[in-house]
Design an enzyme around this catalytic site. Sequence first.
Site, mmCIF file in Angstrom:
data_model
loop_
_atom_site.group_PDB
_atom_site.id
_atom_site.type_symbol
_atom_site.label_atom_id
_atom_site.label_comp_id
_atom_site.label_asym_id
_atom_site.label_seq_id
_atom_site.Cartn_x
_atom_site.Cartn_y
_atom_site.Cartn_z
ATOM 1 N N GLY A 471 -1.328 19.595 30.652
ATOM 2 C CA GLY A 471 0.081 19.451 30.266
ATOM 3 C C GLY A 471 0.615 20.767 29.752
ATOM 4 N N VAL A 715 0.289 29.972 23.599
ATOM 5 C CA VAL A 715 1.199 29.252 22.704
ATOM 6 C C VAL A 715 0.791 27.801 22.460
ATOM 7 C CG1 VAL A 715 3.207 30.667 23.195
ATOM 8 C CG2 VAL A 715 2.713 28.711 24.668
ATOM 9 N N GLY A 716 -0.424 27.422 22.847
ATOM 10 C CA GLY A 716 -0.807 26.014 22.747
ATOM 11 C C GLY A 716 -0.953 25.479 21.333
ATOM 12 N N GLU A 717 -1.419 26.310 20.436
ATOM 13 C CA GLU A 717 -1.694 25.787 19.091
ATOM 14 C C GLU A 717 -0.665 26.194 18.038
ATOM 15 O OE1 GLU A 717 -5.033 25.763 21.458
ATOM 16 O OE2 GLU A 717 -5.282 24.739 19.573
#
Lengths: 748, 168
Positions: A471, A715-717
Amino acid sequence: MTVISTTIGQSVSRIDGFAKVTGQARYAAEPHPSGMLYGVIVNSPIARGRIETIREEAARAVPGVVEIMTHLNRPHTALFEKSYVDGLGVPGSPYRPLHDGEIRFNGQPVAVVFAETFEAAREAAMLMEVDYERWPHNADFEVALHQKYMPEKPRSNYVPPKSRGKAAEAYALSPIKVEGHYHLAPEHHNPMEMHATTVIVEDDGKFTVWDKTQGPQAVQAYLTSALSLSKDQVRVRNPYVGGAFGSGLRAQHNVFLAALAAKMLKRSVRVSLTRQQMFTHVFRPEAIMDIALGATPDGTLQSMIVEGVTDTSRFEHNMENLVVWGLINYKCPNATADYKVVPRDTYTSSDMRAPGAATGVNLFEMAIDEMAYACSMDPLTFRLHNYSDIDAMHDMPLTSKALREAMLQGAERFGWQNRPMTPGKMRDGKELIGWGMATGIWDAMFSPTSARARLTADGRLHIATAASDIGTGTYTILAQTASEAFNIPLDQIDIELGDSTLPQCPTEGGSWTAASAGAAVWLACQSLREKLFKTLGKNSNISAWLTEGLRHNTVVLQDGFLKNTDGDEAFEMSLRDALSLTGQTELEVEETAKPGLRGTISQMRKARFTHSAVFCEVRVDEELGIVRVTRLVNAVAAGRIMNPKTAASQVRGAMVMATGMALHEESLMDERVGRFMNHNFSEYHIPAHADIPDMDVLFVNEEDTEVSPLGIKGVGEIGMCGTAAAIANAIFHATGRRHYNLPIVPGD
Amino acid sequence: MTDLSVARPCRLEINGKSYVADLPPCVTLLDLLRERLDLTGTKKGCDHGQCGACTVLVDGKRVKSCLIFAVSIPDAKVITIEGLGSEGHLHPMQQAFIDRDAFQCGYCTPGQIMSAIALLEEGHTQSREEIREFMSGNLCRCGAYNGIIDAIEQVIAQQQKNRTGEAA
């Protein structure tokens, strides 16, 4: 080569969008091999003990039941415990499903019922009767605190805290002190798709395993090792993953049990967990942090003392980087930190979105807010005043840190300058309004990754790597990368991910996929261009302009054509024609992106992080204590942003999860049975539409040529880090009351 | 010992096609779609009616297909995500979800889209707040909520434009 196309950095819509909005995207539980059996897991209702007897008669009498697999009849698995160690590297004794009759945690699978239909398997599973010898257990976090310890062999990614100065003395001498005892409740990942595995037994007896995982190659390695299968026996696929947030980092028991059953029954099988069973494996550990800060009245930090504890199981030592973040991010001459884990008779806690930082940064930023107030200083001014331009814990320079710009730009967007310092000054009817802020920090990591680029006879570019798009937008940003590197329109590109047979890619997680897989795709496309030109150059039958152009390096790829940039006349040729001139049906390269010598030196000498500044408005119902988040602004400094549209969605998504952390999410343990009891969506509340306001995400310009080959940080976390603290700090500003437990619930 | 294997007649119209079969009464509409008809676009996220991932239209109304036994709604017209739009012609709501990045992992997406289409029929779309309230039965763990509201508003704006165009 001059880059003419500007695909990178554009807000391209997801290329996997069509498959997802039409229902065509197939997830782990969705292939339908012929003759497939449905497996339903039977879980232990006790936390510790031993299976005495299993009575299967009633279950086997259900029409359609084919087999019941338990520790008594399961096929052979690997002999040695080390064969069950998965890629995550958690030290200890890995849990081996159905290994023996010993129960180590509540919810442990004790049997799997296989039937021709799901309904029969479910009914039979409910009719299983298992008797246990019960042994004493402890699932109480408070009790476990007395057994805190430091594992002898820490997790491989563990960053030991490093002290500086004399923290205790400096704290004692500080004119202004704040101390807080902070707590975070355990949380469950709860991706919308439950963990599931479909094992397809192919005609040649090989297994194609559709699993919900973030790392198909890690699962492939685990299955072959734990089940003593040959390497080419198992192929793992996960082209679409219905969220994971860390729950798919480890090979979960469903994949082991499904493959074990396929080995036993020589039939295709599916094992899906129920939502309730999703609470029987990984979770974000419960945490305690004691934070003591000392400062001088001008708002200069003098001392930081952080002690933290998270929980793990009795058999594995899961660890987090919990206590280091404040020491890294703030200038302060004296600082120390200590970290321990505590054992409980539960399954092992594990990584959930921004592991360590989601807890450690948010709780620390709540303490910073309290210190700013103790110094009578605006919380933003306080942070700017104690700003560190280096990794203050390791005394190392950084590849980049545009946190100052993030704080200033975020503050301006939010309108922070209009904020009254004194809490409780803003209200609308019976609602108190508060504004709070916090900063965030997370690692910017890069791992060696391989990718394949292939030009086919139809002129299309095929990119393949064993990455997982959970996602995260990986399909889309890799297409953008290829489009720019090969200068070819996006619609002439195919991206293949989620297959263990593809070129090596580390398990998706930690926000490193964009930087790592992106670099590999870039490299492969560059290499493919060179190969195309070189192969063409060897052909004596090509047009003069092309021969000349290739010799003088004036031929470029542009919009899917070869063009000559030299001379008056414009010559061009399609990729399809170019490939046919090479006399080959396709051209293919595989490349591995590594940090290189310069990168390796840089990694040793410089620290690398993503940063953010979060601003929040809450409204607190004065009578009922209900909190509503009404505005959120997040200014993110994350290096190069590949696709602002999908990147902003990533950040917003983490901010939603952080809102859950601040206000809703709490897995409640019944210590008597050792089970998380609120194991459904009506009792474990994840934020719904009505909980979430419009969120404003802005990306601060941050050029970083060192952090990774393409300047990407990931930038996922980062959206997790700081957001929960900004909400908590806004609640203080609304009510004048500090809270030290997350989630903050009415009545606290 | 058990009645669950005693099949009962099931008659449905699913995406315009007639479906007739004898089914055990405990088969939910969701499991019928996913496991027996290979219509896996409808998702299972909880099986308890708490998450909305399995939302389909039954006789034009949005329902959670995990809470309905397939044999209990004779002659009902069921529309799933696979029944929207046609090849090359996405339903405006599907296109709006792509345009507005209204999903990430895509797992809750079919349910969100079916729910949003029904919401427009219900008319609870006077404000973003009202849309949020009436979409709250559809959870999204990726947190694509802002995009979903944007997508719904995009379709509303298109509909209004079309209506104005027709009136003119």
